[in-house]
Design a protein around this motif. Sequence first.
Motif, PDB file in Angstrom:
ATOM      1  N   SER A 236       0.829  -1.213   0.000  1.00  0.00           N
ATOM      2  CA  SER A 236       0.000   0.000   0.000  1.00  0.00           C
ATOM      3  C   SER A 236       0.856   1.253   0.000  1.00  0.00           C
ATOM      4  N   LEU A 237       0.257   2.341  -0.472  1.00  0.00           N
ATOM      5  CA  LEU A 237       0.908   3.655  -0.442  1.00  0.00           C
ATOM      6  C   LEU A 237       1.215   4.029   1.008  1.00  0.00           C
ATOM      7  N   VAL A 238       2.476   4.385   1.256  1.00  0.00           N
ATOM      8  CA  VAL A 238       2.869   4.697   2.629  1.00  0.00           C
ATOM      9  C   VAL A 238       4.017   5.697   2.599  1.00  0.00           C
ATOM     10  N   GLU A 239       4.198   6.440   3.678  1.00  0.00           N
ATOM     11  CA  GLU A 239       5.353   7.335   3.799  1.00  0.00           C
ATOM     12  C   GLU A 239       6.156   6.936   5.026  1.00  0.00           C
ATOM     13  N   THR A 240       7.184   6.142   4.786  1.00  0.00           N
ATOM     14  CA  THR A 240       7.948   5.636   5.934  1.00  0.00           C
ATOM     15  C   THR A 240       8.711   6.738   6.665  1.00  0.00           C
ATOM     16  N   THR A 241       8.990   7.844   5.970  1.00  0.00           N
ATOM     17  CA  THR A 241       9.711   8.944   6.639  1.00  0.00           C
ATOM     18  C   THR A 241       8.823   9.661   7.664  1.00  0.00           C
ATOM     19  N   MET A 242       7.540   9.361   7.637  1.00  0.00           N
ATOM     20  CA  MET A 242       6.601  10.077   8.512  1.00  0.00           C
ATOM     21  C   MET A 242       6.239   9.280   9.766  1.00  0.00           C
ATOM     22  N   LEU A 243       6.866   8.084   9.921  1.00  0.00           N
ATOM     23  CA  LEU A 243       6.428   7.195  11.003  1.00  0.00           C
ATOM     24  C   LEU A 243       6.583   7.827  12.390  1.00  0.00           C
ATOM     25  N   GLU A 244       7.685   8.534  12.610  1.00  0.00           N
ATOM     26  CA  GLU A 244       7.892   9.147  13.936  1.00  0.00           C
ATOM     27  C   GLU A 244       6.849  10.240  14.201  1.00  0.00           C
ATOM     28  N   ASP A 245       6.568  11.031  13.158  1.00  0.00           N
ATOM     29  CA  ASP A 245       5.556  12.088  13.317  1.00  0.00           C
ATOM     30  C   ASP A 245       4.186  11.493  13.608  1.00  0.00           C
ATOM     31  N   VAL A 246       3.891  10.407  12.919  1.00  0.00           N
ATOM     32  CA  VAL A 246       2.606   9.749  13.120  1.00  0.00           C
ATOM     33  C   VAL A 246       2.503   9.214  14.549  1.00  0.00           C
ATOM     34  N   LYS A 247       3.613   8.649  15.037  1.00  0.00           N
ATOM     35  CA  LYS A 247       3.612   8.146  16.422  1.00  0.00           C
ATOM     36  C   LYS A 247       3.353   9.285  17.408  1.00  0.00           C
ATOM     37  N   GLU A 248       3.878  10.453  17.085  1.00  0.00           N
ATOM     38  CA  GLU A 248       3.642  11.597  17.970  1.00  0.00           C
ATOM     39  C   GLU A 248       2.159  11.980  17.977  1.00  0.00           C
ATOM     40  N   ILE A 249       1.539  11.932  16.803  1.00  0.00           N
ATOM     41  CA  ILE A 249       0.100  12.242  16.737  1.00  0.00           C
ATOM     42  C   ILE A 249      -0.696  11.220  17.548  1.00  0.00           C
ATOM     43  N   ILE A 250      -0.291   9.955  17.451  1.00  0.00           N
ATOM     44  CA  ILE A 250      -0.964   8.913  18.238  1.00  0.00           C
ATOM     45  C   ILE A 250      -0.803   9.228  19.736  1.00  0.00           C
ATOM     46  N   ARG A 251       0.414   9.651  20.129  1.00  0.00           N
ATOM     47  CA  ARG A 251       0.651  10.003  21.543  1.00  0.00           C
ATOM     48  C   ARG A 251      -0.220  11.182  21.981  1.00  0.00           C
ATOM     49  N   ILE A 252      -0.321  12.203  21.101  1.00  0.00           N
ATOM     50  CA  ILE A 252      -1.153  13.373  21.445  1.00  0.00           C
ATOM     51  C   ILE A 252      -2.587  12.927  21.703  1.00  0.00           C
ATOM     52  N   MET A 253      -3.103  12.103  20.814  1.00  0.00           N
ATOM     53  CA  MET A 253      -4.496  11.646  20.949  1.00  0.00           C
ATOM     54  C   MET A 253      -4.661  10.809  22.215  1.00  0.00           C
ATOM     55  N   ASP A 254      -3.714   9.883  22.457  1.00  0.00           N
ATOM     56  CA  ASP A 254      -3.794   9.015  23.638  1.00  0.00           C
ATOM     57  C   ASP A 254      -3.750   9.831  24.927  1.00  0.00           C
ATOM     58  N   SER A 255      -2.866  10.849  24.947  1.00  0.00           N
ATOM     59  CA  SER A 255      -2.631  11.592  26.189  1.00  0.00           C
ATOM     60  C   SER A 255      -3.883  12.328  26.657  1.00  0.00           C
ATOM     61  N   LYS A 256      -4.803  12.601  25.755  1.00  0.00           N
ATOM     62  CA  LYS A 256      -6.029  13.283  26.199  1.00  0.00           C
ATOM     63  C   LYS A 256      -7.261  12.389  26.000  1.00  0.00           C
ATOM     64  N   ASN A 257      -7.004  11.104  25.945  1.00  0.00           N
ATOM     65  CA  ASN A 257      -8.081  10.124  25.815  1.00  0.00           C
ATOM     66  C   ASN A 257      -8.981  10.352  24.607  1.00  0.00           C
ATOM     67  N   SER A 258      -8.379  10.867  23.543  1.00  0.00           N
ATOM     68  CA  SER A 258      -9.130  11.026  22.298  1.00  0.00           C
ATOM     69  C   SER A 258      -8.944   9.766  21.461  1.00  0.00           C
ATOM     70  N   LYS A 259      -9.880   9.559  20.544  1.00  0.00           N
ATOM     71  CA  LYS A 259      -9.892   8.280  19.829  1.00  0.00           C
ATOM     72  C   LYS A 259      -9.470   8.414  18.377  1.00  0.00           C
ATOM     73  N   ILE A 260      -8.578   7.545  17.942  1.00  0.00           N
ATOM     74  CA  ILE A 260      -8.312   7.420  16.505  1.00  0.00           C
ATOM     75  C   ILE A 260      -9.199   6.281  16.004  1.00  0.00           C
ATOM     76  N   LEU A 261     -10.090   6.621  15.076  1.00  0.00           N
ATOM     77  CA  LEU A 261     -11.036   5.620  14.591  1.00  0.00           C
ATOM     78  C   LEU A 261     -10.440   4.915  13.374  1.00  0.00           C
ATOM     79  N   LEU A 262      -9.885   3.748  13.592  1.00  0.00           N
ATOM     80  CA  LEU A 262      -9.318   2.985  12.473  1.00  0.00           C
ATOM     81  C   LEU A 262     -10.361   1.996  11.973  1.00  0.00           C
ATOM     82  N   PRO A 263     -10.433   1.795  10.668  1.00  0.00           N
ATOM     83  CA  PRO A 263     -11.380   0.801  10.159  1.00  0.00           C
ATOM     84  C   PRO A 263     -10.910  -0.605  10.514  1.00  0.00           C
ATOM     85  N   GLU A 264     -11.861  -1.495  10.777  1.00  0.00           N
ATOM     86  CA  GLU A 264     -11.468  -2.894  11.024  1.00  0.00           C
ATOM     87  C   GLU A 264     -11.200  -3.608   9.701  1.00  0.00           C
ATOM     88  N   TYR A 265     -11.952  -3.209   8.676  1.00  0.00           N
ATOM     89  CA  TYR A 265     -11.840  -3.859   7.366  1.00  0.00           C
ATOM     90  C   TYR A 265     -11.489  -2.833   6.288  1.00  0.00           C
TER      91      TYR A 265
END
Length: 391
Positions: A236-265
């Motif tokens: 799939s189309l991906v940007e591997t150079t962005m992985l650290e930035d993406v992890k930071e966004i995940i941390r921001i969302m987690d730290s305030k109990n906000s939800k990232i809605l990922l599709p199951e399928y």
Amino acid sequence: MNNYKNIQQTDITNKTIFIRSDMNIPLTTDNQIADDTRIKASLATIQYALNYNAKIVLATHLGRPTEGSTPDQSTSVRIIAQHLAKLLGLAEVRVLSLDEVATNQWHHNKIVMLENVRLNSGEKKNAPDLAKRYAQNIDVFVHDAFATAHRKEASTYGIASYTKDKCAGILFDQEYKALSKVIHATGNKLAVIGGSKVSTKLAVLKNLAQKVNHLCLGGGILNTFLMAKGMNIGKSLVETTMLEDVKEIIRIMDSKNSKILLPEYVVTTKELSPNSVTETKAISEILDEDIIIDIASQSAQKITEYFKSLDLIVWNGPVGIFEWDNASAGTKIIAEAIAQSKAYSVAGGGDSIAAINKFKIEGIDYVSTAGGAMLEFLAGDQLPGVEILEK
Ligand code: ADP
Ligand code: MG
């Protein structure tokens, strides 16, 4: 909410005004207008000014010509002026050079159009000499090109320092107010961010992550998040150079109990083509040769359950390759649900608008045509075009 004057708060009666619009329309290969949305969106301010008997110099850029070159079929605004005359019911809208405009000999016309501002040397780098020439004999600068508000150019920024008065046009004001609502919204907020690349939207993602309660992801952006979470996403189309930035966004969302809605399928294929065979697969079942091209209908539907109890939805970026029939269902479901939601909804982005048009979506509260300026505004940046009007 706004610290600038809009045109309704400004005395333009019988004044000579310079309206900077964004009529940068796409042209067909034989230099005809492919889509007149931007011309139509600019009409409100022009009509308003005509009603107040203002003498209008109308300016826009068109394409990316070389500064200093002479206008030709693909760079002249003549085609815009002709269409505008039709829409305004005028016999003609004359196109004048900067020198002709400065003479003041055109006042028997209510409205004239300045030739493509990007043909003028110094436009891009906001040269003071050029800005002064634009302002010559002008009483009021009317900025109506919110889509260029992230740029500091002579006709969008410099000119404002040399006219007696300045204000925002109707479209500018609308865009500013709708997008400000997104930034300042309270209550339960959700952002849908899709499209191809994290890198073009990183600043927006980071800013919105801090503000929203739910973040729904799609497109290549989703794939990058999935990879950051350690999932296999195949080819799939991906940007591997962005992985650290993406992890930071995940941390921001987690730290305030906000939800990232990922599709199951998701919808996968083995070959990137509008006619290729697709399979709906659970995220955990993706094989090395799979390519994710959309979120699956049932997952899109499940995500839209969240849309029912929201105060704000902001959407930028299709969640799949919506141009193809085999990968358009996710975007269609999400777009329809946004339109039906009781939340205040704002959408924008070139391809998102194309999807809205393709699926004939009606009911989104505001569809921004401001493109890059919208993204910068939603990223929390102060836009030069707004700042200069507030001075
Ligand atoms: P916008 O113009 O609305 O901001 P983008 O330009 O970021 O949106 O992204 C739109 C493009 O992303 C579309 O051309 C679409 O086909 C593509 N896209 C969406 N999902 C995928 C995917 N899973 N793989 C590859 N491209 C995708
Ligand atoms: Mg795009």
